[in-house]
Structures are given as C-alpha cells and as structure tokens.
Design an enzyme around this catalytic site. Structure first.
Site, mmCIF file in Angstrom:
data_model
loop_
_atom_site.group_PDB
_atom_site.id
_atom_site.type_symbol
_atom_site.label_atom_id
_atom_site.label_comp_id
_atom_site.label_asym_id
_atom_site.label_seq_id
_atom_site.Cartn_x
_atom_site.Cartn_y
_atom_site.Cartn_z
ATOM 1 N N HIS A 62 34.375 43.043 39.362
ATOM 2 C CA HIS A 62 34.026 43.125 37.836
ATOM 3 C C HIS A 62 33.349 41.637 37.723
ATOM 4 O O HIS A 62 33.858 40.522 38.347
ATOM 5 C CB HIS A 62 35.238 42.916 36.959
ATOM 6 C CG HIS A 62 35.542 43.993 36.397
ATOM 7 N ND1 HIS A 62 34.777 44.862 35.352
ATOM 8 C CD2 HIS A 62 36.531 45.031 36.653
ATOM 9 C CE1 HIS A 62 35.429 45.817 35.095
ATOM 10 N NE2 HIS A 62 36.381 46.161 35.951
ATOM 11 N N TYR A 125 38.290 41.740 28.474
ATOM 12 C CA TYR A 125 38.538 42.809 29.319
ATOM 13 C C TYR A 125 38.423 42.542 30.849
ATOM 14 O O TYR A 125 39.164 42.935 31.634
ATOM 15 C CB TYR A 125 37.363 43.849 28.833
ATOM 16 C CG TYR A 125 37.548 45.234 29.889
ATOM 17 C CD1 TYR A 125 38.494 45.967 29.721
ATOM 18 C CD2 TYR A 125 36.511 45.383 30.831
ATOM 19 C CE1 TYR A 125 38.467 47.331 30.385
ATOM 20 C CE2 TYR A 125 36.464 46.483 31.620
ATOM 21 C CZ TYR A 125 37.752 47.404 31.494
ATOM 22 O OH TYR A 125 37.510 48.668 32.381
ATOM 23 N N GLN A 129 41.706 42.901 32.988
ATOM 24 C CA GLN A 129 41.992 44.101 33.562
ATOM 25 C C GLN A 129 42.809 44.440 34.618
ATOM 26 O O GLN A 129 43.514 45.439 34.671
ATOM 27 C CB GLN A 129 40.378 44.709 33.977
ATOM 28 C CG GLN A 129 40.829 46.067 34.528
ATOM 29 C CD GLN A 129 39.557 46.788 34.860
ATOM 30 O OE1 GLN A 129 38.528 46.367 35.109
ATOM 31 N NE2 GLN A 129 39.771 48.263 34.907
#
Length: 138
Positions: A62, A125, A129
């Site tokens: 990510h 986020y 996460q």
C-alpha cells in the site's frame, strides 16, 4: 504553505493511493520488507515522486505517492514493479527457485485511486490497515 507544487508552466497536486500484490498473493513480502521499502523509495525519487506513506504487508503493498503530472501513473507503477522484481530476484535467489514464479514476481494489475480532499482518511487507512487485519485474523 500551499498544498500545490510548482513545475513550469503548471502548479499541481497529484496524489495517488496504490496497491499491488505478489503473484498468487503469496505471503512472501515480510521477509524482504526492508529491501522492498528501500527500493521503492529510491526508484520513486528517480522519477521525482514523493512517497507520503508506504506500508509493505505480507501479501501486498500500500502506498500514497505524489507524482508530477508529466509522469503517468502507469509509468510509475510499471517502473516500481519491474525494477523491484529484478532487485528482489537478484538478492533473494530462493524466491526464483519456486517453479510457479517464472520471471514474474508481481501480478500484472494494480489498484490506483486519486486522492483529493480526503487525504487524511486514506492516509489513516494505509497506516493502520495492518493492525486492522491482525485484529480480524484473531
């Protein structure tokens, strides 16, 4: 200070949320996390991109990246995935021994989302996460 960057003849604010996975979504990234983070940072800087958040988990990457408008997001992702695969296979030769890898470390696709005013929400986020996934697994 303005959130915009300057690049003659434009001012810009181009941020992207990127996610991509290793082939077959195998959980192999934990063992190579440090090398992968260093490579992604180095290769991004070469394209004059700035990584705001990078989170390498066991089975996916990510990141939030800021990129100048003259560099396409597909060019950035292609360069990151291609060059990190070469580096990983060169440094961690045991990964290449698996017959199902072939010469490809990453899946063909990726997920990209542009970030506008909700940067803070997406940043949280990406940063948290992994914690959410660990709680879910328990």
């Amino acid at each position: 200070m303005s959130r915009f960057n300057k690049l003659s003849p434009a001012i810009w604010h181009c941020k992207y949320h990127l996610v991509w996975t290793p082939k077959y979504r195998y959980k192999v990234l934990k063992a190579i996390k440090e090398e992968l983070e260093n490579c992604i940072q180095l290769f991004s800087e070469q394209k004059r991109c700035k990584i705001e958040v990078l989170n390498v988990q066991e089975d996916h990457v990510h990141m939030i990246i800021e990129a100048p408008p003259k560099v396409s997001i597909s060019e950035i992702v292609g360069m990151l995935k291609g060059r990190t695969a070469i580096r990983v296979f060169g440094r961690f030769k045991q990964l290449k021994q698996r017959p199902y890898w072939g010469n490809h470390f990453w899946v063909k696709g990726y997920c990209v989302d542009t970030i506008g005013l909700d940067t803070g929400m997406i940043r949280r986020y990406v940063e948290y996460q992994e914690k959410k996934e660990k709680k879910f697994e328990k």
